[in-house]
Design a protein around this motif. Sequence first.
Motif, PDB file in Angstrom:
ATOM      1  N   THR A  36      -5.609  -3.782  -5.930  1.00 48.94           N
ATOM      2  CA  THR A  36      -6.669  -3.356  -5.018  1.00 48.94           C
ATOM      3  C   THR A  36      -6.259  -3.726  -3.593  1.00 48.94           C
ATOM      4  O   THR A  36      -5.363  -4.566  -3.389  1.00 48.94           O
ATOM      5  CB  THR A  36      -7.996  -4.055  -5.334  1.00 48.94           C
ATOM      6  N   GLN A  87       2.142   2.522  -3.386  1.00 49.53           N
ATOM      7  CA  GLN A  87       1.177   3.173  -4.268  1.00 49.53           C
ATOM      8  C   GLN A  87       1.165   4.692  -4.056  1.00 49.53           C
ATOM      9  O   GLN A  87       1.325   5.173  -2.948  1.00 49.53           O
ATOM     10  CB  GLN A  87      -0.231   2.633  -4.026  1.00 49.53           C
ATOM     11  N   THR A  88       0.956   5.411  -5.146  1.00 53.64           N
ATOM     12  CA  THR A  88       0.742   6.853  -5.049  1.00 53.64           C
ATOM     13  C   THR A  88      -0.752   7.074  -4.882  1.00 53.64           C
ATOM     14  O   THR A  88      -1.536   6.774  -5.780  1.00 53.64           O
ATOM     15  CB  THR A  88       1.233   7.583  -6.315  1.00 53.64           C
ATOM     16  N   LYS A  89      -1.144   7.554  -3.726  1.00 50.31           N
ATOM     17  CA  LYS A  89      -2.558   7.737  -3.431  1.00 50.31           C
ATOM     18  C   LYS A  89      -3.119   8.951  -4.173  1.00 50.31           C
ATOM     19  O   LYS A  89      -2.378   9.868  -4.545  1.00 50.31           O
ATOM     20  CB  LYS A  89      -2.775   7.916  -1.928  1.00 50.31           C
ATOM     21  N   GLN A  90      -4.413   8.934  -4.384  1.00 52.75           N
ATOM     22  CA  GLN A  90      -5.071  10.040  -5.071  1.00 52.75           C
ATOM     23  C   GLN A  90      -4.811  11.355  -4.336  1.00 52.75           C
ATOM     24  O   GLN A  90      -5.015  11.471  -3.131  1.00 52.75           O
ATOM     25  CB  GLN A  90      -6.571   9.788  -5.167  1.00 52.75           C
ATOM     26  N   PRO A 144       4.482   8.378  -3.443  1.00 44.74           N
ATOM     27  CA  PRO A 144       4.057   7.389  -2.444  1.00 44.74           C
ATOM     28  C   PRO A 144       4.713   7.597  -1.094  1.00 44.74           C
ATOM     29  O   PRO A 144       5.648   8.387  -0.949  1.00 44.74           O
ATOM     30  CB  PRO A 144       4.501   6.058  -3.083  1.00 44.74           C
ATOM     31  N   MET A 160      -3.759  -6.963  -2.413  1.00 49.12           N
ATOM     32  CA  MET A 160      -2.604  -6.865  -1.531  1.00 49.12           C
ATOM     33  C   MET A 160      -2.722  -7.806  -0.346  1.00 49.12           C
ATOM     34  O   MET A 160      -1.749  -8.454   0.051  1.00 49.12           O
ATOM     35  CB  MET A 160      -2.417  -5.414  -1.078  1.00 49.12           C
ATOM     36  N   THR A 170       6.436   1.045  -7.296  1.00 42.39           N
ATOM     37  CA  THR A 170       5.260   1.906  -7.389  1.00 42.39           C
ATOM     38  C   THR A 170       4.451   1.570  -8.631  1.00 42.39           C
ATOM     39  O   THR A 170       3.230   1.438  -8.573  1.00 42.39           O
ATOM     40  CB  THR A 170       5.676   3.390  -7.397  1.00 42.39           C
ATOM     41  N   ALA A 228       2.823  -1.927  -8.124  1.00 47.00           N
ATOM     42  CA  ALA A 228       1.748  -2.027  -7.134  1.00 47.00           C
ATOM     43  C   ALA A 228       0.562  -1.120  -7.429  1.00 47.00           C
ATOM     44  O   ALA A 228      -0.500  -1.277  -6.821  1.00 47.00           O
ATOM     45  CB  ALA A 228       2.292  -1.701  -5.748  1.00 47.00           C
ATOM     46  N   GLN A 229       0.721  -0.191  -8.351  1.00 46.25           N
ATOM     47  CA  GLN A 229      -0.280   0.854  -8.520  1.00 46.25           C
ATOM     48  C   GLN A 229      -1.679   0.330  -8.818  1.00 46.25           C
ATOM     49  O   GLN A 229      -2.675   0.897  -8.375  1.00 46.25           O
ATOM     50  CB  GLN A 229       0.154   1.835  -9.611  1.00 46.25           C
ATOM     51  N   ASN A 230      -1.775  -0.752  -9.573  1.00 44.42           N
ATOM     52  CA  ASN A 230      -3.090  -1.259  -9.976  1.00 44.42           C
ATOM     53  C   ASN A 230      -3.645  -2.342  -9.061  1.00 44.42           C
ATOM     54  O   ASN A 230      -4.709  -2.915  -9.340  1.00 44.42           O
ATOM     55  CB  ASN A 230      -3.026  -1.792 -11.417  1.00 44.42           C
ATOM     56  N   ALA A 250       0.834  -1.210   0.000  1.00 41.55           N
ATOM     57  CA  ALA A 250       0.000   0.000   0.000  1.00 41.55           C
ATOM     58  C   ALA A 250       0.863   1.253   0.000  1.00 41.55           C
ATOM     59  O   ALA A 250       0.539   2.255  -0.653  1.00 41.55           O
ATOM     60  CB  ALA A 250      -0.933  -0.014   1.208  1.00 41.55           C
TER      61      ALA A 250
END
Length: 232
Positions: free
Chosen positions: A119, A91-94, A99, A123, A112, A115-117, A88
């Motif tokens: 869910t 990932q670059t969060k919205q 990240p 994970m 990054t 892992a970005q796609n 988690a």
Amino acid sequence: MKRVLSRMLVASGLMLGASVISSSFAAEGAAGPAKPDAAKGAQLYDQGDASRGIVACASCHGAAGNSSIPANPNLAAQPHEYLAKQLADFQTKQGAEKPARNGPGGNPTPMTAMAQNLTPQDMQNVALYLAQQPLKQPATAGHEDLVELGRKIWRGGLPDRNVPACAACHSANGAGLPSQYPRLAGQFPSYIEEQLKLFRSGDRSNNVMHDIADRMSDTDIKAVSDYAAGLR
């Protein structure tokens, strides 16, 4: 009288409808996430998911999390909560610029993009699968001249510099603590060393290790990394 009775029936109908809707929302709210599924995790780890742009984890981290490439850490037998958190953090969060977990220079690591796609359920599934796998190809220590210093730091820390014993968090045998600290036993010493230096520089800042690594020299870091790799 009929008009009053009619109004009462309509009102009771509305109340009943509201009650049903409220119950429905309550049931949905209590549903929570599904339990991690190791079988689904194994499939995603081994095969990826081309339709979602997810590359098979095994292509870098080896069969069942046993890596043969020091740049790519062993993942087998890691605490599943820890693995899920790290995925988690890659990932670059919205709304975020980068990240929570980064590499040299504070730049995103290759993970990054990997892992970005994923869910949150992906994970959890992959992490549980890896946690259940034995570490069959553990790395070993390679610097005999650093054993005593590594043992000293692992078991007792460096009191004069307020560096705590590594064993206090990662356990005496290096197995780590579920949901909190990773397994370091059998991990590639060069990988542990790199991560400690990233903590020290502040480029990796997704846990409390910065303040500890910041008080360690290059020799300290190399020694304890090598010692940890040899633990079983």
